[in-house]
Design an enzyme around this catalytic site. Sequence first.
Site, PDB file in Angstrom:
ATOM      1  N   GLY A   8      -3.359 -11.069   1.147  1.00 52.72           N
ATOM      2  CA  GLY A   8      -2.075 -11.690   1.496  1.00 52.72           C
ATOM      3  C   GLY A   8      -1.821 -12.930   0.661  1.00 52.72           C
ATOM      4  NE  ARG A  11       5.756 -12.437   1.851  1.00 49.98           N
ATOM      5  CZ  ARG A  11       5.805 -12.238   3.173  1.00 49.98           C
ATOM      6  NH1 ARG A  11       6.337 -13.164   3.953  1.00 49.98           N
ATOM      7  NH2 ARG A  11       5.341 -11.135   3.713  1.00 49.98           N
ATOM      8  CE1 TYR A 154      -1.124 -13.655  14.017  1.00 50.92           C
ATOM      9  CE2 TYR A 154      -1.512 -15.460  15.563  1.00 50.92           C
ATOM     10  CZ  TYR A 154      -1.345 -14.997  14.262  1.00 50.92           C
ATOM     11  OH  TYR A 154      -1.410 -15.890  13.220  1.00 50.92           O
TER      12      TYR A 154
HETATM   13  P1  NDP Z   1       3.298 -14.972   5.713  1.00 53.90           P
HETATM   14  O1  NDP Z   1       4.060 -14.077   6.626  1.00 53.90           O
HETATM   15  O2  NDP Z   1       3.980 -16.093   5.016  1.00 53.90           O
HETATM   16  O3  NDP Z   1       2.552 -14.079   4.588  1.00 53.90           O
HETATM   17  C1  NDP Z   1       1.817 -12.982   4.986  1.00 53.90           C
HETATM   18  C2  NDP Z   1       1.008 -12.491   3.816  1.00 53.90           C
HETATM   19  O4  NDP Z   1       0.143 -11.423   4.254  1.00 53.90           O
HETATM   20  C3  NDP Z   1       1.857 -11.916   2.715  1.00 53.90           C
HETATM   21  O5  NDP Z   1       1.240 -12.201   1.483  1.00 53.90           O
HETATM   22  C4  NDP Z   1       1.825 -10.414   2.987  1.00 53.90           C
HETATM   23  O6  NDP Z   1       2.042  -9.595   1.852  1.00 53.90           O
HETATM   24  C5  NDP Z   1       0.410 -10.273   3.467  1.00 53.90           C
HETATM   25  N1  NDP Z   1       0.177  -9.084   4.274  1.00 53.90           N
HETATM   26  C6  NDP Z   1       0.703  -8.776   5.488  1.00 53.90           C
HETATM   27  N2  NDP Z   1       0.243  -7.576   5.898  1.00 53.90           N
HETATM   28  C7  NDP Z   1      -0.581  -7.121   4.933  1.00 53.90           C
HETATM   29  C8  NDP Z   1      -1.323  -5.943   4.750  1.00 53.90           C
HETATM   30  N3  NDP Z   1      -1.334  -4.985   5.679  1.00 53.90           N
HETATM   31  N4  NDP Z   1      -2.038  -5.802   3.618  1.00 53.90           N
HETATM   32  C9  NDP Z   1      -2.052  -6.763   2.665  1.00 53.90           C
HETATM   33  N5  NDP Z   1      -1.358  -7.908   2.772  1.00 53.90           N
HETATM   34  C10 NDP Z   1      -0.620  -8.071   3.888  1.00 53.90           C
HETATM   35  O7  NDP Z   1       2.074 -15.488   6.588  1.00 53.90           O
HETATM   36  P2  NDP Z   1       1.338 -16.907   6.634  1.00 53.90           P
HETATM   37  O8  NDP Z   1       1.073 -17.396   5.271  1.00 53.90           O
HETATM   38  O9  NDP Z   1       2.015 -17.752   7.607  1.00 53.90           O
HETATM   39  O10 NDP Z   1      -0.031 -16.444   7.324  1.00 53.90           O
HETATM   40  C11 NDP Z   1      -1.237 -16.238   6.604  1.00 53.90           C
HETATM   41  C12 NDP Z   1      -2.361 -16.087   7.611  1.00 53.90           C
HETATM   42  O11 NDP Z   1      -2.445 -17.272   8.394  1.00 53.90           O
HETATM   43  C13 NDP Z   1      -2.158 -14.939   8.590  1.00 53.90           C
HETATM   44  O12 NDP Z   1      -3.406 -14.331   8.876  1.00 53.90           O
HETATM   45  C14 NDP Z   1      -1.635 -15.629   9.831  1.00 53.90           C
HETATM   46  O13 NDP Z   1      -1.935 -14.895  10.988  1.00 53.90           O
HETATM   47  C15 NDP Z   1      -2.391 -16.939   9.765  1.00 53.90           C
HETATM   48  N6  NDP Z   1      -1.773 -18.015  10.516  1.00 53.90           N
HETATM   49  C16 NDP Z   1      -0.535 -18.500  10.185  1.00 53.90           C
HETATM   50  C17 NDP Z   1       0.009 -19.539  10.920  1.00 53.90           C
HETATM   51  C18 NDP Z   1       1.347 -20.136  10.593  1.00 53.90           C
HETATM   52  O14 NDP Z   1       1.791 -21.014  11.354  1.00 53.90           O
HETATM   53  N7  NDP Z   1       2.013 -19.761   9.537  1.00 53.90           N
HETATM   54  C19 NDP Z   1      -0.700 -20.118  12.052  1.00 53.90           C
HETATM   55  C20 NDP Z   1      -1.991 -19.546  12.296  1.00 53.90           C
HETATM   56  C21 NDP Z   1      -2.497 -18.539  11.551  1.00 53.90           C
HETATM   57  P3  NDP Z   1       3.549  -9.185   1.382  1.00 53.90           P
HETATM   58  O15 NDP Z   1       4.135 -10.416   0.754  1.00 53.90           O
HETATM   59  O16 NDP Z   1       3.348  -8.087   0.404  1.00 53.90           O
HETATM   60  O17 NDP Z   1       4.291  -8.772   2.608  1.00 53.90           O
END
Ligand code: NDP
Length: 243
Positions: A8, A11, A154
């Site tokens: 991931g 982004r 989640y």
């Molecule tokens: P975003 O929604 O901004 O980005 C999600 C990222 O994960 C993208 O790069 C997306 O790829 C990728 N992704 C999603 N599903 C898959 C998959 N099946 N296979 C490969 N890549 C995948 O998320 P955040 O940056 O906010 O979150 C990152 C991590 O941090 C996550 O695990 C989230 O649960 C955790 N988190 C976030 C918080 C927050 O407040 N933002 C708080 C606590 C935890 P693509 O661009 O191709 O869709």
Amino acid sequence: MKCALVTGGSRGIGRAVCLKLAGMGYHILVNYKSNETEAAKTLSLINEKGGSGELLRFDVSDKNDIQKVLGGWIEANADNLIEVLVNNAGIKEDGLLMWMKDAQWDNVIRTSLDGFFYVTRLVLNGGMLLKKYGRIINIVSLSGLKGLPGQTNYSAAKAGVIGATKALAQEVGRRGITVNAVAPGFIKTDMTVALNEKEMKAMIPVQRFGEPEEVAHAVGFLASPDASYITAEVLSINGGLYS
Ligand code: NDP
């Protein structure tokens, strides 16, 4: 070439982690699911900083895709070890449990928990264990520690990864591999874009949402060789919201 795989990485937090680790000299494998444009942007930001990397598209919720793409990369790059693995890919599909659809449960568990398992097993067996050095950092969440209503799927997925972090750390400690988790609170990314920071900041001691770079800083620290005596830990990055 020393490599770091960030799932991931296209982004949000993942992109900030890619840039941090690139600055530490790692060749970055930028994984993403479907957003080619944003993934390419991460890679060009890495290059602008003088770093190197490549895109590796696979779906962490699909074990066959992981085996084909990541397994294929490992086979073709026997000399380029993945030294740092950041299991960051995650999604949320919120809803109260009583109304939760099967797909909401399955998608979230498969992405975070199954993704952790299949990617980590492959990276461990793909050279990390043999090299006797590695850093595995799992991005979990405040939800996995505290539980949040509307997020049983989640919270369960993230709590599962926390348990796995602690167990795996005990399995691989003697091989020079540390396994830690980072638990962000509310961080400004696409995932939280619908939340009202103005209203919610009142409950956060530092009175704001966090920046992806603030999470990446902690990941960089845990990924550094100097953090060798820190393992099986969960580090909260939540502005004091919960401890
Ligand atoms: P975003 O929604 O901004 O980005 C999600 C990222 O994960 C993208 O790069 C997306 O790829 C990728 N992704 C999603 N599903 C898959 C998959 N099946 N296979 C490969 N890549 C995948 O998320 P955040 O940056 O906010 O979150 C990152 C991590 O941090 C996550 O695990 C989230 O649960 C955790 N988190 C976030 C918080 C927050 O407040 N933002 C708080 C606590 C935890 P693509 O661009 O191709 O869709």
